[in-house]
Motif scaffolding. Structure first.
Motif, PDB file in Angstrom:
ATOM      1  N   VAL A 115      -0.167 -11.299  16.193  1.00  0.00           N
ATOM      2  CA  VAL A 115      -0.402 -10.164  15.298  1.00  0.00           C
ATOM      3  C   VAL A 115       0.041 -10.574  13.897  1.00  0.00           C
ATOM      4  CG1 VAL A 115       0.122  -7.752  14.780  1.00  0.00           C
ATOM      5  CG2 VAL A 115       0.034  -8.515  17.152  1.00  0.00           C
ATOM      6  N   THR A 116      -0.814 -10.333  12.902  1.00  0.00           N
ATOM      7  CA  THR A 116      -0.406 -10.540  11.512  1.00  0.00           C
ATOM      8  C   THR A 116      -0.190  -9.190  10.847  1.00  0.00           C
ATOM      9  OG1 THR A 116      -2.690 -10.624  10.669  1.00  0.00           O
ATOM     10  CG2 THR A 116      -1.692 -12.697  11.354  1.00  0.00           C
ATOM     11  N   THR A 117       0.899  -9.090  10.092  1.00  0.00           N
ATOM     12  CA  THR A 117       1.233  -7.847   9.402  1.00  0.00           C
ATOM     13  C   THR A 117       1.638  -8.153   7.959  1.00  0.00           C
ATOM     14  OG1 THR A 117       3.482  -8.008  10.323  1.00  0.00           O
ATOM     15  CG2 THR A 117       1.935  -6.549  11.444  1.00  0.00           C
ATOM     16  N   ALA A 118       1.462  -7.162   7.100  1.00  0.00           N
ATOM     17  CA  ALA A 118       1.858  -7.259   5.688  1.00  0.00           C
ATOM     18  C   ALA A 118       1.771  -5.843   5.116  1.00  0.00           C
ATOM     19  CB  ALA A 118       0.980  -8.249   4.930  1.00  0.00           C
ATOM     20  N   LYS A 119       1.248  -5.675   3.897  1.00  0.00           N
ATOM     21  CA  LYS A 119       1.017  -4.397   3.235  1.00  0.00           C
ATOM     22  C   LYS A 119       2.141  -3.396   3.506  1.00  0.00           C
ATOM     23  CE  LYS A 119      -4.002  -4.641   2.514  1.00  0.00           C
ATOM     24  NZ  LYS A 119      -3.977  -4.661   1.039  1.00  0.00           N
ATOM     25  N   GLY A 120       1.973  -2.492   4.478  1.00  0.00           N
ATOM     26  CA  GLY A 120       2.931  -1.419   4.703  1.00  0.00           C
ATOM     27  C   GLY A 120       4.273  -1.847   5.240  1.00  0.00           C
ATOM     28  N   ILE A 121       4.473  -3.127   5.486  1.00  0.00           N
ATOM     29  CA  ILE A 121       5.695  -3.590   6.137  1.00  0.00           C
ATOM     30  C   ILE A 121       6.954  -3.376   5.295  1.00  0.00           C
ATOM     31  CG2 ILE A 121       5.508  -5.969   5.272  1.00  0.00           C
ATOM     32  CD1 ILE A 121       6.503  -6.956   7.963  1.00  0.00           C
ATOM     33  N   ALA A 122       6.823  -3.429   3.958  1.00  0.00           N
ATOM     34  CA  ALA A 122       8.035  -3.427   3.134  1.00  0.00           C
ATOM     35  C   ALA A 122       7.957  -2.459   1.963  1.00  0.00           C
ATOM     36  CB  ALA A 122       8.335  -4.842   2.631  1.00  0.00           C
ATOM     37  N   GLY A 123       7.131  -1.443   2.047  1.00  0.00           N
ATOM     38  CA  GLY A 123       7.135  -0.369   1.067  1.00  0.00           C
ATOM     39  C   GLY A 123       6.778  -0.782  -0.347  1.00  0.00           C
ATOM     40  N   SER A 145      -0.751  13.110 -13.965  1.00  0.00           N
ATOM     41  CA  SER A 145      -0.256  12.972 -12.596  1.00  0.00           C
ATOM     42  C   SER A 145      -1.446  13.060 -11.649  1.00  0.00           C
ATOM     43  CB  SER A 145       0.757  14.076 -12.282  1.00  0.00           C
ATOM     44  OG  SER A 145       1.180  14.000 -10.933  1.00  0.00           O
ATOM     45  N   LEU A 146      -1.748  11.954 -10.987  1.00  0.00           N
ATOM     46  CA  LEU A 146      -2.919  11.871 -10.120  1.00  0.00           C
ATOM     47  C   LEU A 146      -2.502  11.907  -8.662  1.00  0.00           C
ATOM     48  CD1 LEU A 146      -3.461  10.003 -12.838  1.00  0.00           C
ATOM     49  CD2 LEU A 146      -5.622   9.572 -11.684  1.00  0.00           C
ATOM     50  N   ILE A 147      -3.286  12.594  -7.859  1.00  0.00           N
ATOM     51  CA  ILE A 147      -3.080  12.592  -6.416  1.00  0.00           C
ATOM     52  C   ILE A 147      -3.460  11.216  -5.881  1.00  0.00           C
ATOM     53  CG2 ILE A 147      -3.751  13.619  -4.219  1.00  0.00           C
ATOM     54  CD1 ILE A 147      -4.379  16.184  -5.759  1.00  0.00           C
ATOM     55  N   ASP A 148      -2.595  10.664  -5.050  1.00  0.00           N
ATOM     56  CA  ASP A 148      -2.760   9.288  -4.583  1.00  0.00           C
ATOM     57  C   ASP A 148      -3.422   9.255  -3.202  1.00  0.00           C
ATOM     58  OD1 ASP A 148      -2.595   6.612  -4.032  1.00  0.00           O
ATOM     59  OD2 ASP A 148      -0.406   6.523  -3.961  1.00  0.00           O
ATOM     60  N   PHE A 149      -4.692   8.865  -3.168  1.00  0.00           N
ATOM     61  CA  PHE A 149      -5.386   8.627  -1.903  1.00  0.00           C
ATOM     62  C   PHE A 149      -5.613   7.133  -1.692  1.00  0.00           C
ATOM     63  CE2 PHE A 149      -7.810  12.749  -0.521  1.00  0.00           C
ATOM     64  CZ  PHE A 149      -6.618  13.438  -0.470  1.00  0.00           C
ATOM     65  N   GLY A 150      -4.736   6.302  -2.262  1.00  0.00           N
ATOM     66  CA  GLY A 150      -4.903   4.857  -2.144  1.00  0.00           C
ATOM     67  C   GLY A 150      -3.702   4.123  -1.586  1.00  0.00           C
ATOM     68  N   SER A 151      -2.492   4.610  -1.872  1.00  0.00           N
ATOM     69  CA  SER A 151      -1.251   3.989  -1.392  1.00  0.00           C
ATOM     70  C   SER A 151      -1.170   2.501  -1.718  1.00  0.00           C
ATOM     71  CB  SER A 151      -1.096   4.185   0.124  1.00  0.00           C
ATOM     72  OG  SER A 151      -0.999   5.539   0.456  1.00  0.00           O
ATOM     73  N   GLY A 152      -1.715   2.109  -2.879  1.00  0.00           N
ATOM     74  CA  GLY A 152      -1.683   0.690  -3.226  1.00  0.00           C
ATOM     75  C   GLY A 152      -2.393  -0.169  -2.196  1.00  0.00           C
ATOM     76  N   ILE A 153      -3.484   0.358  -1.646  1.00  0.00           N
ATOM     77  CA  ILE A 153      -4.252  -0.226  -0.529  1.00  0.00           C
ATOM     78  C   ILE A 153      -3.368  -0.321   0.720  1.00  0.00           C
ATOM     79  CG2 ILE A 153      -5.967  -1.907   0.197  1.00  0.00           C
ATOM     80  CD1 ILE A 153      -6.267  -2.860  -2.620  1.00  0.00           C
ATOM     81  N   ALA A 154      -2.914   0.832   1.181  1.00  0.00           N
ATOM     82  CA  ALA A 154      -2.184   0.961   2.457  1.00  0.00           C
ATOM     83  C   ALA A 154      -0.842   0.246   2.442  1.00  0.00           C
ATOM     84  CB  ALA A 154      -3.039   0.481   3.628  1.00  0.00           C
ATOM     85  N   VAL A 155      -0.205   0.180   1.283  1.00  0.00           N
ATOM     86  CA  VAL A 155       1.096  -0.473   1.174  1.00  0.00           C
ATOM     87  C   VAL A 155       2.231   0.550   1.200  1.00  0.00           C
ATOM     88  CG1 VAL A 155       2.588  -1.801  -0.373  1.00  0.00           C
ATOM     89  CG2 VAL A 155       0.225  -2.524   0.021  1.00  0.00           C
ATOM     90  N   THR A 156       2.118   1.597   0.398  1.00  0.00           N
ATOM     91  CA  THR A 156       3.214   2.564   0.284  1.00  0.00           C
ATOM     92  C   THR A 156       3.054   3.681   1.315  1.00  0.00           C
ATOM     93  OG1 THR A 156       2.021   3.690  -1.503  1.00  0.00           O
ATOM     94  CG2 THR A 156       3.641   2.036  -2.125  1.00  0.00           C
TER      95      THR A 156
END
Length: 459
Positions: free
Chosen positions: A295-303, A68-79
């Motif tokens: 404005v362009t958005t993606a990554k964190g928009i949909a979990g 179990s690793l601590i997550d400091f990446g969030s899937g590159i700012a996605v989650t």
């Protein structure tokens, strides 16, 4: 790892929120999967962490070996709202039972419209806006450029040093870094011009002069080399992501935006990595009051589900003829439901405030770490988007990618997922989920400090 519900300041978590290393990293099952991957997956697709994920949630990623690793990446700012967020998962499951696809261009549905309404309301500026949905950040940037060229009747597009905008032909052209993103993949798209970025740590005139000097240089080069009357749009990340979490010096973005407004150039903010509460504002442009045209958005928009958007001035996007925008999967109904859940989660759990609180914990710890390790040349970032840049020693500016890679390797081995970045590969970037519990955030920083100490003593 046994599942349990644990209360945190941002809600509850299905997985035990703990760091646990029970095998080497990678463990035996991950090594087996790596062998299968080598025989099946194109080697050009690389991975940061040499483990295979079995579960994830809150602030942890659990691999197939039970680590179990601590997550400091969030899937590159996605989650940003946490992996497999319950609100997201519930709405996704319900939609998947109803229908998974019709193509909005064939038979539309309400959730697409609702996402567009929300983005029109939430993105910077109170002007009349329109939105359309696509699949990825790169696709959003491509479409923003397409819209800017159509609306202005001009062709030239301006991008900036250290910028990253994607891997498609046009966005690869906009991207500044050669290896691995551009090397060998040319020729590139025409009519793209690159300008200096306000990079305080590396600005020749010093950080205190960086904002106005960089803006003046960029404006002068645009004027002399291209001509403002030929420029359709300026594309910029309000904080550069892959370039090394470069936060432009104060005043730079407003000066560029003012120049664009004066000359009828569309200011395109690439908020793909910075959006959805990541920086302690809902969108990073808000920090200096910059109101983009697009404005362009993606990554964190949909979990974690594929979705992206282009939101722009109505008088710009309304010019484009029917059928000129779209795509088969753009605004998939399952992804749209996920996006609506993400926006609810950000509001209900006050994740903009939470991002600021994370920064208030991380930045002082990172600065104290820099005081002990002269190889850390710069500490920077905003909210839950922070970074350290590594150099050869005190007062030096020469990049130190070797130490960066070694610290990252030691973090991974100790159970902390971190990412590297930077044009020179010498930046450690940190993107914890906004729902990470306080104790895991602190423990992750402990692991980072220990990894620095070990790497320094070994070197």
């Amino acid at each position: 790892m046994s599942s349990q519900i644990i209360g945190t300041p941002s809600g509850v978590h299905r997985l035990a929120q703990e760091r646990r290393v029970v095998t080497g990293i990678p463990g035996p099952r991950s090594r087996e999967l790596q062998e299968r991957r080598a025989a099946a997956v194109a080697p050009g697709v690389s991975s940061v962490l040499p483990v295979y994920v079995a579960d994830a949630g809150g602030g942890v990623v659990v691999d197939v070996d039970g680590n179990s690793l601590i997550d400091f990446g969030s899937g590159i700012a996605v989650t940003n709202v946490g992996n497999a967020n319950p609100r997201v998962a519930e709405r996704v499951a319900a939609q998947a039972e109803r229908f998974t696809h019709t193509c909005f261009m064939v038979a539309p549905y309400e959730s697409y419209v609702a996402v567009c309404e929300a983005l029109n309301r939430l993105t910077p500026g109170d002007h009349d806006k329109r939105t359309f949905l696509v699949n990825s950040g790169a696709e959003a940037v491509e479409n923003a450029v397409k819209a800017a060229r159509y609306a202005t009747g001009r062709q030239a597009i301006v991008a900036f040093d250290h910028g990253y905008h994607g891997r498609t032909l046009l966005t690869m052209t906009l991207t500044a870094k050669n290896m691995p993103y551009k090397h060998g993949f040319g020729p590139y798209a025409p009519e793209v011009y690159r300008m200096p970025m306000a990079y305080p740590f590396r600005w020749p005139g010093g950080a205190e002069n960086c904002g106005p000097e960089a803006a003046a240089q960029a404006i002068d080069q645009i004027t002399k080399q291209i001509g403002p009357e030929n420029v359709a749009g300026v594309v910029i990340e309000p904080i550069q992501g892959e370039g090394g979490f470069i936060e432009p010096a104060p005043g730079f973005l407003p000066a560029i935006a003012d120049f664009c407004r004066t000359h009828g150039i569309l200011f395109i903010a690439d908020e793909v990595q910075t959006g959805f509460a990541r920086t302690g504002d809902l969108f990073a442009c808000e920090h200096e009051g910059v109101v983009p045209d697009i404005v362009t958005t993606a990554k964190g928009i949909a979990g974690g589900l594929p979705l992206a958007a282009v939101t722009g001035r109505a008088d710009v996007l309304d010019k484009i003829h029917p059928g000129g925008l779209g795509g088969t999967y753009g605004g998939n109904p399952v992804s749209c439901e996920a996006a609506l859940a993400v926006l609810e989660e950000i509001e209900n759990e006050k994740l903009v405030d939470r991002a600021r609180a994370i920064g208030e914990v991380m930045l002082p710890r990172l600065r104290a770490l820099a005081d002990r390790h002269p190889e850390i040349g710069d500490v920077r970032g905003r909210g839950a988007m922070t970074a350290v840049e590594l150099v050869r020693g005190a007062g030096a500016k020469e990049p130190n990618p070797e130490l960066t890679a070694e610290v990252a390797r030691r973090c991974h081995a100790a159970g902390l997922l971190v990412l590297t970045a930077g044009t020179h590969g010498n930046v450690l970037r940190f993107l914890p989920p906004l729902v990470i519990p306080e104790h895991l955030l602190s423990e992750g920083l402990d692991v980072l400090e220990e990894s620095f100490a070990a790497a320094a003593s070994a070197g």
